[in-house]
Design a protein around this motif. Structure first.
Motif, PDB file in Angstrom:
ATOM      1  N   LYS A   1       0.759  -1.101  -0.371  1.00  0.00           N
ATOM      2  CA  LYS A   1      -0.140  -0.030   0.276  1.00  0.00           C
ATOM      3  C   LYS A   1       1.054   1.395   0.186  1.00  0.00           C
ATOM      4  O   LYS A   1       0.718   2.465  -0.642  1.00  0.00           O
ATOM      5  CB  LYS A   1      -1.321   0.120   1.163  1.00  0.00           C
TER       6      LYS A   1
ATOM      7  N   TYR B   1      -4.461  -0.902  -3.256  1.00  0.00           N
ATOM      8  CA  TYR B   1      -4.328  -0.019  -1.508  1.00  0.00           C
ATOM      9  C   TYR B   1      -5.982  -1.584  -0.955  1.00  0.00           C
ATOM     10  O   TYR B   1      -6.589  -2.465  -1.487  1.00  0.00           O
ATOM     11  CB  TYR B   1      -5.714   0.484  -2.872  1.00  0.00           C
TER      12      TYR B   1
ATOM     13  N   ALA C   1      -8.254   0.009   1.487  1.00  0.00           N
ATOM     14  CA  ALA C   1      -9.286   1.645   1.959  1.00  0.00           C
ATOM     15  C   ALA C   1      -9.101   2.772   0.747  1.00  0.00           C
ATOM     16  O   ALA C   1      -7.524   3.421   0.429  1.00  0.00           O
ATOM     17  CB  ALA C   1      -8.779   1.840   3.099  1.00  0.00           C
ATOM     18  N   HIS C   2     -10.327   3.177   0.612  1.00  0.00           N
ATOM     19  CA  HIS C   2      -9.797   4.299  -0.055  1.00  0.00           C
ATOM     20  C   HIS C   2      -9.725   4.370  -1.395  1.00  0.00           C
ATOM     21  O   HIS C   2      -8.629   5.341  -1.907  1.00  0.00           O
ATOM     22  CB  HIS C   2      -9.698   5.659   0.418  1.00  0.00           C
ATOM     23  N   ASP C   3     -10.007   2.994  -2.172  1.00  0.00           N
ATOM     24  CA  ASP C   3      -9.590   2.659  -3.451  1.00  0.00           C
ATOM     25  C   ASP C   3      -9.114   3.781  -4.789  1.00  0.00           C
ATOM     26  O   ASP C   3     -10.943   3.449  -4.831  1.00  0.00           O
ATOM     27  CB  ASP C   3      -9.473   0.974  -3.578  1.00  0.00           C
ATOM     28  N   PRO C   4      -9.205   4.293  -5.109  1.00  0.00           N
ATOM     29  CA  PRO C   4      -8.931   5.207  -6.074  1.00  0.00           C
ATOM     30  C   PRO C   4      -9.162   4.222  -7.733  1.00  0.00           C
ATOM     31  O   PRO C   4      -9.236   4.842  -8.905  1.00  0.00           O
ATOM     32  CB  PRO C   4      -7.553   5.705  -6.148  1.00  0.00           C
TER      33      PRO C   4
END
Length: 362
Positions: free
Chosen positions: A232, A342, A344-347
């Motif tokens: 990450k 990723y 969390a908050h995966d773009p």
């Protein structure tokens, strides 16, 4: 010659279309969209590859120094997007008359074993309706010592099949949907057993070679041509993914161009060696969720757009991510790949999904 019907109830599909003959999207506009998508992903390596009416456009980039082999020529781990290959393979075997899909998975794996009155079938496994958990109960205990390096590799094929044969579903197969890596992994072993062919050769002989996917494989082969994943932080490299006994659920790795070829076959099945199967996996087979908004085929998630349905599947390994999707209404296929996982908050998934959902003419 038309293929055999699949052994699960199809849902009437009044939006199926063939790719239109409309004008291609302006090259400059498309390239700007691809550049923005790659920048938004913010990964060491990223590739967004689009086929529009068979015309391909790729953009590569990343926060890391360019590798010695061009990013567009590397093979990437696609994780759970492997399930689209497994679903197509089952459909192809059904269309060829080698299987029906209604076979008991336990009977395939353990011939002579007493069959349940309501057995888990091959069709239940690929549609995540077998009543199985996502992973076996003892998976985490075995995987924990190598959780950050090789969790699936500690759970080999024989443990996968044994876990399935010992498990007693809480719900009657076919009545509830629950996403299951275990279920699709079991399907791979059941197909291998039913055909008497090892999984790797079965996939290669029935799909990869006929579709010309020479840049697709099930294991790491060459450090120079296999993309390196990252954690990450985007800096710590991860080891090549070892799927263990879960090959059918997540082992495929492929080049961007191979994946575009795979998706282009879905957009235009005519003339391909598995045309009937490619058409079959676009047919909705179940709906779930509030208002039945989530629609599934035997290989894809299917969501509506203003012009028609879009089909997609994402996947991830310890250090890489993939998104595959196509839209018949615009003749568009999208392959998105990156070498960062990723949590969390995966773009990545949001960027790829929005790219495919957006009307290319807007």
């Amino acid at each position: 010659m038309s293929g055999r019907p699949l052994p699960w109830p199809g849902i009437s599909d009044d939006t199926e279309q063939t790719p239109p003959d409309g004008p291609p999207t302006d090259d400059a506009t498309l390239r700007e969209r691809l550049e923005r998508a790659v920048d938004a992903v913010d990964a060491p390596d990223a590739v967004f590859a689009v086929s529009r009416h068979g015309r391909r456009t790729l953009h590569c980039g990343g926060t890391a120094a360019p590798p010695s082999v061009a990013r567009q020529d590397l093979r990437y781990e696609i994780g759970s997007a492997t399930k689209t290959f497994t679903g197509l393979l089952l459909a192809h075997l059904v269309q060829r008359g080698l299987l029906t899909g209604g076979e008991s998975a336990a009977a395939c794996l353990a011939p002579g074993r007493r069959t349940d009155t309501a057995p888990v079938t091959l069709a239940h496994l690929i549609t995540h309706t077998a009543g199985l958990p996502g992973l076996p109960a003892d998976f985490y205990v075995r995987a924990l010592p190598a959780w950050r390096t090789n969790p699936y590799g500690r759970y080999p094929a024989e443990r996968v099949t044994d876990a399935f044969l010992r498990y007693r579903p809480r719900h009657r197969p076919g009545t509830r949907w629950h996403y299951s890596n275990l279920g699709v992994a079991v399907l791979g072993h059941a197909l291998a057993a039913a055909t008497g062919t090892a999984w790797e050769e079965l996939l290669a002989a029935q799909l990869l070679r006929p579709l010309g996917l020479s840049g697709t494989a099930l294991c790491a082969e060459d450090p120079k041509t296999d993309a390196v994943g990252h954690g990450k932080d985007g800096q710590t490299p991860t080891l090549p993914f070892d799927a263990g006994g879960f090959e059918a659920a997540g082992a495929v790795r492929a080049t961007p161009h191979d994946l575009l070829t795979f998706l282009e076959a879905h957009l235009d099945p005519a003339g391909t060696p598995c045309a009937d199967a490619l058409r079959a996996v676009r047919t909705p087979v179940l709906r779930r969720g509030l208002g039945h908004r989530h629609v599934h085929t035997t290989a894809w998630f299917r969501h509506p757009t203003d012009g028609g349905p879009m089909y997609f599947h994402s996947g991830a390994t310890l250090g890489q991510q993939a998104f595959l999707g196509f839209r018949p209404d615009t003749g568009t296929a999208l392959v998105a790949l990156c070498t960062r996982r990723y949590r969390a908050h995966d773009p990545f998934v949001a960027t790829a999904y929005a790219f495919l959902a957006e009307d290319p003419e807007d």
